[in-house]
Scaffold this motif. Structure first.
Motif, short mmCIF file in Angstrom:
data_model
loop_
_atom_site.label_atom_id
_atom_site.label_comp_id
_atom_site.label_asym_id
_atom_site.label_seq_id
_atom_site.Cartn_x
_atom_site.Cartn_y
_atom_site.Cartn_z
N LEU A 274 0.82 -1.32 0.08
CA LEU A 274 -0.06 -0.15 0.07
C LEU A 274 0.75 1.16 -0.08
CD1 LEU A 274 -2.99 -1.09 2.43
CD2 LEU A 274 -3.12 -0.72 0.03
N ASP A 275 1.95 1.14 0.47
CA ASP A 275 2.79 2.20 0.44
C ASP A 275 3.68 2.41 -0.98
OD1 ASP A 275 3.96 1.24 3.89
OD2 ASP A 275 2.69 3.05 3.22
N GLY A 276 3.55 1.49 -1.62
CA GLY A 276 4.24 1.66 -2.95
C GLY A 276 5.61 0.94 -3.12
N ALA A 277 5.78 0.12 -2.03
CA ALA A 277 7.08 -0.52 -2.26
C ALA A 277 6.85 -1.89 -3.24
CB ALA A 277 7.61 -1.10 -0.81
N ILE A 278 7.99 -1.83 -4.28
CA ILE A 278 7.73 -2.90 -5.23
C ILE A 278 8.12 -4.30 -4.74
CG2 ILE A 278 8.49 -3.61 -7.42
CD1 ILE A 278 9.13 -0.59 -8.16
N LEU A 279 7.18 -5.15 -4.79
CA LEU A 279 7.20 -6.51 -4.45
C LEU A 279 7.41 -7.54 -5.47
CD1 LEU A 279 4.17 -6.67 -2.04
CD2 LEU A 279 6.61 -6.63 -1.29
N PHE A 280 6.94 -7.02 -6.73
CA PHE A 280 7.03 -7.82 -7.90
C PHE A 280 6.99 -7.07 -9.09
CE2 PHE A 280 6.98 -11.26 -10.80
CZ PHE A 280 5.79 -10.86 -11.81
N ALA A 281 7.83 -7.45 -10.09
CA ALA A 281 7.72 -6.62 -11.34
C ALA A 281 8.13 -7.48 -12.61
CB ALA A 281 8.48 -5.32 -11.35
N ASN A 282 7.42 -7.59 -13.55
CA ASN A 282 7.75 -8.55 -14.75
C ASN A 282 8.77 -7.91 -15.67
OD1 ASN A 282 6.13 -6.91 -16.08
ND2 ASN A 282 4.69 -8.51 -17.31
N PRO A 283 9.36 -8.73 -16.46
CA PRO A 283 10.51 -8.16 -17.31
C PRO A 283 9.83 -6.94 -18.09
CG PRO A 283 10.48 -10.48 -17.49
CD PRO A 283 9.18 -10.19 -16.71
N ALA A 284 8.52 -6.99 -18.41
CA ALA A 284 8.27 -5.45 -19.38
C ALA A 284 8.33 -4.45 -18.67
CB ALA A 284 6.67 -6.01 -19.76
N VAL A 285 8.09 -4.48 -17.25
CA VAL A 285 8.20 -3.34 -16.37
C VAL A 285 9.53 -2.75 -16.47
CG1 VAL A 285 8.10 -2.38 -14.12
CG2 VAL A 285 6.19 -3.86 -15.01
N ALA A 286 10.59 -3.96 -16.16
CA ALA A 286 11.88 -3.70 -16.27
C ALA A 286 12.33 -2.80 -17.59
CB ALA A 286 12.60 -4.73 -16.19
N ALA A 287 11.89 -3.31 -18.72
CA ALA A 287 12.23 -2.67 -20.18
C ALA A 287 11.74 -1.35 -20.10
CB ALA A 287 11.55 -3.56 -21.10
N ILE A 288 10.44 -1.14 -19.86
CA ILE A 288 9.78 0.38 -19.62
C ILE A 288 10.64 1.25 -18.85
CG2 ILE A 288 7.92 1.62 -19.07
CD1 ILE A 288 6.08 -0.75 -19.88
N LEU A 289 10.77 0.84 -17.60
CA LEU A 289 11.56 1.62 -16.64
C LEU A 289 13.17 1.80 -16.85
CD1 LEU A 289 9.53 0.86 -13.58
CD2 LEU A 289 9.30 2.87 -14.97
N GLU A 292 17.73 -3.27 -16.06
CA GLU A 292 18.25 -4.49 -16.61
C GLU A 292 17.31 -5.57 -16.26
OE1 GLU A 292 22.90 -3.83 -17.24
OE2 GLU A 292 22.32 -5.95 -16.40
N GLU A 293 17.20 -5.51 -15.23
CA GLU A 293 16.38 -6.74 -14.33
C GLU A 293 15.42 -6.40 -13.55
OE1 GLU A 293 18.06 -11.24 -14.00
OE2 GLU A 293 17.85 -9.88 -12.30
N PRO A 294 14.29 -7.23 -13.40
CA PRO A 294 13.08 -6.93 -12.77
C PRO A 294 13.54 -6.62 -10.97
CG PRO A 294 12.11 -8.43 -14.11
CD PRO A 294 13.74 -8.20 -14.33
N THR A 295 14.43 -7.55 -10.83
CA THR A 295 14.78 -7.81 -9.17
C THR A 295 15.43 -6.56 -8.69
OG1 THR A 295 16.57 -9.17 -10.07
CG2 THR A 295 14.89 -10.20 -9.24
N ILE A 296 15.93 -5.64 -9.81
CA ILE A 296 16.64 -4.33 -9.31
C ILE A 296 15.46 -3.61 -8.67
CG2 ILE A 296 17.88 -2.38 -10.28
CD1 ILE A 296 19.08 -3.94 -12.32
#
Lengths: 596, 130
Positions: A274-289, A292-296
Motif C-alpha cells: 500500500l505504501d508503494g514498495a515494489i514486491l514484484f515486477a515482470n520483465p516488461a516493467v523493467a524494460a519500460i523503466l 536491466e532486471e526486474p529484481t533491481i
C-alpha cells in the motif's frame, strides 16, 4: 534394543517375539514339569531305596548274629511297612529265602527277577515289571553277619503312579504355573510396546483415507516409542509448518504456468504494498523503466522509480492514499524529452485482502504518435477548408459593402472568388479521396481503356498552362497502344496532378519531358522537369499528406499537399509503383511503372 | 497619441492577406503584410505597431508562438493582438486569452467589416505611451 540394530520388518518381529514367548512359556512349563517329576521321582526313590538297603543290611546283620536267620522276619515286615516298600527279603547263600515280607515265599528258592540290571559298588539294582504290571526296582546288597557273608538283602520299591506323582508335585504347582504366566504377560507387554505406536499410526492413516479429498488431513503425534513413532512425529510437525505458511495449497503446475504468462506479457505488471514498495515486477516493467532486471526494482518505491523519467507531483492520483479501493488510471509523459515513452499506468487494489496494489504499465508512445498525426491532419484539413471559404466570403462582402470603384479591382476580386471556390472544391475532392485511402476503401474500377486517348487527354488538360508559361513539352509515346484494363478516371487524375506539378513548379521557358514506354510486361511513364526541384531534407516528406515545401517558389503556387500521396496510392492499387527523384534547382523526375 | 499607427498583418494566405489589407486601408489604416511568422516577428522587433493581426496557422512561426514572443518583448508586451483562426470549437480560447493575452479572436470565415470594427475598437483603447 531399538537404537542401532537393523530393524527386521514389523510383522516378522511381532510374530517372532510372539512365538518366542509362547515357546519359552511352554518350554518352561514342560521343563518345569519334567524336572519336577523326574527329579522328585528319581531322587526320592533312589536315595530312599539305598538308605533302606543300607539300614536293612546293617540291622539284619546284627540281628542275624544275635538271633540267627529266623529272627529276621519281624524286621523284614517292619521295614516293609515303615518304608512302603514293595517287598523286603533276605536270601541266604544257597538262594533260599529266609525272610520275606510276603511270608509264603519263605523256604522258596529266590529267583532273580529279569529286567534291566545295574550294579555299582556292592549294590545291584534290577528294574522289572511284576505280575501286576507294576514297575519294581529290586535293590540287593550283601548281608554280613560278623565277618561272614551269609546271603543278600533285597529291598524293592514300586515306581510311583501318576496319581502319587501329582500329589507330590502339588506343592510346586505355584512355581510351575506362575513362571509361564509371567512370561506370557511380560511378553505381551513387550509386544504391546512394539505395536502400539504403529497401531496408532495405522489408525490415523485409516482415518485420513476415509476423509473426503477436499479436507486436509488432521494428524496427531504419537507417544514416543521407537523409531517409527519418532519419524511419524517429525512428519506431523513438518506438515503443520507447511500448512501454516500457505493459506491455500498451491498446485505447483498452475503457479509455474502463471509465472510464465507474467514473464511473457508485453504489458508491464507490478505488485506493490500500500505504501508503494515494489514486491514484484515482470520483465516488461523493467524494460519500460529502463532497468536491466526486474529484481533491481524490488523493495524500491514505485513513486521514486517512475519519477526518474516521469515526475509525479505529490498530489498525483496514482499516489493517492484516499481512493485506495478505486482503480486509478493515468497517462504519463515527458513533453520535454521526446525519447521518453508515453505511458498508460493503472493502479488497482489487490482483490481479496487489499494488502497492496497491482500496477499495469503500458507504453502508448505509438498510440500517442498516431493520435498526434491524426490531430495534425484534422488541423490542416480544417485550415485548408476554411481559408478559401473565408476568402470567398471576405471578397464577396468587400465587393458588396466597400466602395470598390475600380473595375479592374472588381474583376480581380471576382476572379479571386472563383479561383478560391475551385481550390476549395478540389481540396474537398482530394480530402475525400485521402480519407477513403486512409480507411482503405479507396478502390479502382478497371475498365477497358484506350490508353493512347487517355494520355493525350491528360496532356491536353495541362497544355494551356504550358503555353502560358512558354514551357517546352517533349512527348515520347509508343506508336500503338494495346487495350488496357485500368481505372481511367483515377489514373488520369493522378497523371494530371503530376504533370500539373511539373508545369507549376518549372519556371518559364523550362523543359518538361513526358515519356511513355511499353514492354511485354510493363507500362512505364516518366515525367521529367527542369523545375525548382526538392531539397534533400524535404525529399523524404513529399509523400506526407498536406506536405508542402517551404520553398517560396512552391508556396507561391496553390497546392493541397495531397496530390503526390494520392497519385502513389492510385498507382499502387494498379499494382505498380511510383518513384520520385529530384535535385534542388535542377528538376524532378517522377517514374510510374505498372503491369500493362 | 493621435498618429495613426501602422498595423502588422501576419497571414500566409495571399488572397486573405490581400482582402484584409484592402479593407483596413479602406478604413484609413496603414498596413504591413507578411506571409510568414518569422518575417512578422522580425518586423515586430524592429517597429512599434498599433495592432498586430496574426493567423494562428502559419509557416515559419505559427500565430501562438508569435504571440508568445511578442508578449515577452517589453516593447510589444501590451500591443493589442487580434488572432485569426481556422479552428472553431476545438480551439483553447481560455489559453489564448489568459496565457497569450490575445485581445480578440476571430474565427474563419469571418466578415471583413467585423474585423475592421474590432480593430477600430481595440485601437481606440488608449495604449500606454512608452
Amino acid at each position: 534394543m531399538f537404537k542401532n540394530e537393523p530393524q527386521v520388518e514389523l510383522t516378522r518381529r511381532v510374530t517372532g517375539y510372539h512365538a518366542m514367548f509362547l515357546l519359552l512359556a511352554v518350554a518352561w512349563l514342560l521343563a518345569g514339569a519334567l524336572y519336577i517329576v523326574g527329579s522328585i521321582f528319581n531322587a526320592r526313590t533312589e536315595s530312599k531305596c539305598l538308605i533302606q538297603l543300607g539300614r536293612a543290611s546293617a540291622s539284619f546283620g546284627i540281628e542275624y548274629v544275635r538271633g540267627g536267620p529266623d529272627s529276621l522276619q519281624p524286621l523284614v515286615q517292619r521295614i516293609r511297612a515303615e518304608e512302603s516298600l514293595a517287598y523286603c527279603a533276605v536270601v541266604d547263600a544257597n538262594s533260599t529265602v529266609i525272610a520275606h515280607s510276603s511270608p509264603e515265599h519263605i523256604g522258596q528258592t529266590w529267583v532273580e527277577p529279569t529286567g534291566y540290571e545295574e550294579a555299582w559298588q556292592d549294590v545291584r539294582r534290577i528294574r522289572f515289571t511284576d505280575d501286576n504290571s507294576r514297575r519294581i526296582r529290586d535293590y540287593r546288597i550283601r548281608l554280613r553277619a560278623g565277618h561272614e557273608d551269609v546271603g543278600h538283602v533285597h529291598v524293592a520299591v514300586a515306581e510311583p503312579s501318576i496319581g502319587s506323582v501329582a500329589i507330590a508335585t502339588a506343592g510346586y504347582s505355584h512355581l510351575l504355573l506362575l513362571g509361564p504366566l509371567a512370561l506370557v504377560v511380560g511378553g505381551s507387554y513387550v509386544l504391546r510396546g512394539i505395536v502400539n505406536p504403529v497401531n496408532e499410526i495405522e489408525k490415523q492413516l485409516k482415518n485420513t483415507a476415509r476423509l473426503p479429498t477436499s479436507v486436509a488431513p488432521d494428524l496427531q503425534p504419537v507417544e514416543l516409542q521407537g523409531l517409527a513413532g519418532l519419524g511419524w512425529n517429525r512428519l506431523v510437525a513438518a506438515l503443520a509448518v507447511a500448512h501454516s505458511t500457505t493459506d491455500r495449497p498451491i498446485n505447483s503446475d498452475q503457479s509455474q504456468q502463471l509465472s510464465c504468462v507474467l514473464e511473457s506479457l508485453p504489458e508491464g505488471v507490478a505488485v506493490t504494498t500500500l505504501d508503494g514498495a515494489i514486491l514484484f515486477a515482470n520483465p516488461a516493467v523493467a524494460a519500460i523503466l529502463r532497468v536491466e532486471e526486474p529484481t533491481i526494482l524490488y523493495g524500491r518505491s514505485i513513486e521514486t522509480v517512475l519519477s526518474e523519467y516521469w515526475p509525479l507531483g505529490i498530489d498525483h492520483p496514482l499516489l493517492s492514499q484516499e481512493s485506495v479501493r478505486r482503480i486509478v488510471v493515468s497517462e504519463l509523459d515527458n513533453p520535454d524529452d521526446q525519447s521518453i515513452a508515453a505511458l498508460r499506468v493503472a493502479r488497482t487494489p489487490i482483490r481479496g485482502d487489499e494488502s497492496g496494489f497491482v500496477w499495469s504499465i503500458r507504453d502508448i508512445s505509438q498510440q500517442k504518435l498516431a493520435e498526434k498525426s491524426r490531430t495534425q491532419f484534422v488541423d490542416t484539413a480544417t485550415h485548408e477548408l476554411r481559408t478559401p471559404l473565408t476568402n470567398i466570403k471576405a471578397y464577396a462582402e468587400t465587393l458588396a459593402i466597400a466602395d470598390v470603384t475600380d473595375p479592374e479591382q472588381q474583376k480581380e476580386f471576382l476572379n479571386t472568388i472563383t479561383s478560391e471556390a475551385t481550390r476549395l472544391a478540389r481540396f474537398i475532392d482530394d480530402l475525400l479521396s485521402v480519407s477513403s485511402m486512409e480507411v482503405g476503401t479507396l478502390t479502382i474500377n478497371r475498365k477497358e481503356t484506350d490508353l493512347g486517348r487517355m494520355l493525350s487527354e491528360v496532356i491536353d488538360k495541362v497544355r494551356p498552362q504550358i503555353e502560358q508559361k512558354q514551357l517546352v513539352l517533349e512527348t515520347s509515346l509508343p506508336p500503338k497502344f494495346p487495350k488496357s484494363s485500368l481505372d481511367k478516371d483515377k489514373l488520369a487524375a493522378a497523371l494530371v496532378n503530376i504533370l500539373g506539378n511539373a508545369v507549376k513548379y518549372t519556371p518559364a521557358a523550362g523543359h518538361i519531358a513526358f515519356r511513355v514506354n511499353l514492354d511485354e510486361s510493363h507500362l512505364t511513364i516518366e515525367i521529367e522537369d527542369t523545375g525548382v526541384g526538392i531539397s534533400q531534407e524535404e525529399l523524404s516528406h513529399v509523400f506526407d499528406k498536406f506536405f508542402r515545401s517551404n520553398d517560396p517558389r512552391v508556396q507561391s503556387e496553390t497546392g493541397t499537399g495531397l496530390g503526390l500521396s494520392l497519385a502513389r496510392e492510385i498507382v499502387r492499387l494498379h499494382e505498380g509503383d511510383l518513384q520520385l527523384r529530384s535535385e534542388i534547382d535542377k528538376g524532378t523526375t517522377v517514374t510510374i511503372r505498372m503491369p500493362r | 497619441m493621435d498618429i495613426p499607427k501602422r498595423l502588422l498583418i501576419a497571414e500566409d494566405n495571399p488572397a486573405l492577406a490581400g482582402v484584409i489589407a484592402f479593407n483596413l486601408r479602406h478604413a484609413g489604416f496603414e498596413v504591413v503584410v507578411r506571409h510568414n511568422g518569422l518575417d512578422a516577428w522580425q518586423d515586430a522587433q524592429a517597429e512599434d505597431f498599433g495592432l498586430i493581426i496574426a493567423d494562428q496557422q502559419m509557416p515559419g512561426m505559427n500565430g501562438d508562438e508569435l504571440c508568445a514572443k511578442i508578449r515577452e518583448l517589453a516593447r510589444t508586451k501590451d500591443t493589442p493582438i487580434l488572432m485569426v483562426t481556422a479552428k472553431g470549437l476545438e480551439m483553447d480560447l481560455d489559453r489564448l486569452k489568459d496565457e497569450l493575452q490575445v485581445s480578440a479572436v476571430l474565427s474563419k470565415p469571418f466578415s471583413p467589416t467585423e474585423l475592421v470594427a474590432r480593430v477600430q475598437q481595440l485601437m481606440s483603447i488608449p495604449a500606454n505611451c512608452k
